[in-house]
Motif scaffolding. Structure first.
Motif, PDB file in Angstrom:
ATOM      1  N   TRP A  39      12.949  27.222   1.667  1.00 58.16           N
ATOM      2  CA  TRP A  39      12.340  26.629   2.364  1.00 58.16           C
ATOM      3  C   TRP A  39      10.967  25.423   1.883  1.00 58.16           C
ATOM      4  O   TRP A  39      10.742  24.799   2.244  1.00 58.16           O
ATOM      5  CB  TRP A  39      11.685  27.525   3.074  1.00 58.16           C
ATOM      6  N   PHE A  40      10.033  26.496   1.318  1.00 56.82           N
ATOM      7  CA  PHE A  40       8.887  25.643   0.690  1.00 56.82           C
ATOM      8  C   PHE A  40       9.495  24.157  -0.482  1.00 56.82           C
ATOM      9  O   PHE A  40       8.604  23.741  -0.401  1.00 56.82           O
ATOM     10  CB  PHE A  40       7.886  26.718  -0.381  1.00 56.82           C
ATOM     11  N   ARG A  41      10.841  24.280  -0.679  1.00 57.05           N
ATOM     12  CA  ARG A  41      11.348  23.300  -1.466  1.00 57.05           C
ATOM     13  C   ARG A  41      11.616  21.989  -0.256  1.00 57.05           C
ATOM     14  O   ARG A  41      12.436  21.393  -0.927  1.00 57.05           O
ATOM     15  CB  ARG A  41      12.585  24.325  -2.779  1.00 57.05           C
ATOM     16  N   SER A  42      12.078  22.261   0.203  1.00 53.71           N
ATOM     17  CA  SER A  42      12.718  21.636   1.421  1.00 53.71           C
ATOM     18  C   SER A  42      11.866  20.329   1.657  1.00 53.71           C
ATOM     19  O   SER A  42      10.529  19.828   1.518  1.00 53.71           O
ATOM     20  CB  SER A  42      13.230  22.676   1.869  1.00 53.71           C
ATOM     21  N   ALA A  43      12.763  19.482   1.857  1.00 52.70           N
ATOM     22  CA  ALA A  43      12.015  17.990   2.294  1.00 52.70           C
ATOM     23  C   ALA A  43      11.154  18.135   2.668  1.00 52.70           C
ATOM     24  O   ALA A  43       9.885  17.668   2.087  1.00 52.70           O
ATOM     25  CB  ALA A  43      13.440  17.215   2.615  1.00 52.70           C
ATOM     26  N   ASP A  44      11.020  18.534   4.236  1.00 48.07           N
ATOM     27  CA  ASP A  44      10.305  17.901   5.182  1.00 48.07           C
ATOM     28  C   ASP A  44       9.119  19.741   5.386  1.00 48.07           C
ATOM     29  O   ASP A  44       9.201  19.808   6.489  1.00 48.07           O
ATOM     30  CB  ASP A  44      10.187  16.781   5.524  1.00 48.07           C
ATOM     31  N   PHE A  45       9.254  20.130   4.968  1.00 41.11           N
ATOM     32  CA  PHE A  45       8.305  21.524   4.635  1.00 41.11           C
ATOM     33  C   PHE A  45       6.783  21.164   4.941  1.00 41.11           C
ATOM     34  O   PHE A  45       5.984  20.412   4.543  1.00 41.11           O
ATOM     35  CB  PHE A  45       8.076  22.434   3.139  1.00 41.11           C
ATOM     36  N   HIS A  46       6.111  21.758   5.896  1.00 39.96           N
ATOM     37  CA  HIS A  46       4.474  21.170   6.372  1.00 39.96           C
ATOM     38  C   HIS A  46       4.358  22.424   7.383  1.00 39.96           C
ATOM     39  O   HIS A  46       3.227  22.475   8.032  1.00 39.96           O
ATOM     40  CB  HIS A  46       4.687  20.409   7.541  1.00 39.96           C
ATOM     41  N   GLY A  47       4.759  23.340   6.060  1.00 39.14           N
ATOM     42  CA  GLY A  47       3.981  24.786   6.603  1.00 39.14           C
ATOM     43  C   GLY A  47       4.937  25.595   7.767  1.00 39.14           C
ATOM     44  O   GLY A  47       5.836  25.548   8.081  1.00 39.14           O
TER      45      GLY A  47
END
Lengths: 193, 193
Positions: free
Chosen positions: A95-103
DNA sequence: GAGTGGTGAGACAGGTCTGTCTCATACATA
DNA sequence: TATGTATGAGACAGACCTGTCTCACCACTC
């Protein structure tokens, strides 16, 4: 041919709102922006959701449900509890590495709706308690209930902290450290039981 | 008689804004509300702060500075590093129990200003990195630098996670579990060095 | 008394917000 | 054809937002 009862548009609004809330926050994302992006009429939205707040709750519950289903499948797998916990951390790494991770959207919701009586606040508490409860269930396979409750809370803290750090800086280091600490705590709790 | 240069009013606005932002969030707190609560004219506020965003940054920096001073004093105390780390957790336990605890203002700012280029985002990163750096310094008294960096990050995650959990539920259990986990990690890292 | 400089009070502009309302349209069924 | 339902388009109200501006006031100085 019915274009599928009603839920088509409704679900589309929820998913569009999710993306926008995630990127810009709840107060900063206006209804007009949501309906423009979802390409629906304003009345269509208000027919399905009586207010923006209820749309927010719906978005949060929708995301919580998706994660819950993943956890349900995990619970039924025939692997040792340590490995199940490890799997949860793996998901976060992805999840942290995914394209638009925003917290974490739930943590952000808590920041914007700090009143414990507000429906949004309650939706956040539901989700976090749900995750903690499921981790506790896994841990109860290998330690007494009281210990499992405490360890589950600690793992949840590590996950939440890692999510916050990942939003600010190098995500890989964050989840690696959190995972290592979590595994150490789980191992120590099993031994000392 | 000059009524003390100007900074009186300026500081008063900062402290009033801090209380309001903490309670209701940043977007939800309007300028009008701030000046009403601080009992100053709108022009007085805009004379000191060119925009609301810059006021927010000022508020964050002010809170960061207060915490930094506490950490500076801690660094100079003649007590073992484990005890210094313990002291940081004690402060958080006190904070969680305080009358109007509403979670971490910096975490909340990150939720509302998710753009890494935004001055508010940068102010948050400054504060969190500062805390991590100071914990690393303490840990370097008892373990190599690389290890200290990793442990400091883990402690920061525990603190952030505990703060979030404390906002949602029983604060005492949260900080107790976090403290216990932190002390275990520190002790293990000292031994394995 | 006349001028000066810092301040408060509040009107104002221009924009955005949520939520309501009307009217037209498309489509399925009876 | 008639009817019912879901939707689209957009005007509208009323509130709130940030930020600018004018004007009155008040103490002090010449």
């Amino acid at each position: 041919m019915t274009p599928s009862p009603v839920s088509d548009k409704r679900q589309h609004v929820v998913e569009t709102a999710y993306v926008l809330f995630k990127r810009a926050g709840f107060h900063a994302t206006g209804i007009d922006r949501i309906i423009a992006e979802a390409d629906v009429a304003k009345m269509t939205m208000y027919r399905h959701f009586p207010s923006k707040d209820e749309l927010i709750v719906e978005v949060l519950d929708y995301r919580a449900m998706r994660f819950d289903r993943q956890l349900d499948r995990l619970a039924q797998e025939g692997i040792p509890p340590e490995q199940k916990i490890g799997r949860i951390f793996d998901w976060h790494a992805l999840w942290f590495r995914s394209a638009d991770f925003h917290g974490c959207l739930f943590a952000h919701a808590l920041a914007e709706f700090g009143d414990p009586g507000h429906p949004v606040f309650k939706a956040v508490v539901r989700q976090k308690n749900g995750l903690k409860r499921r981790m506790r269930s896994i841990l109860e396979e290998m330690m007494p209930r009281g210990r499992a409750e405490s360890v589950a809370a600690t793992l949840l803290m590590l996950i939440e902290g890692a999510t916050l750090l990942a939003q600010m800086g190098p995500a890989d280091a964050a989840i690696r450290d959190a995972r290592k600490a979590a595994m150490g705590i789980v191992a120590a709790s099993r031994k000392s039981q």
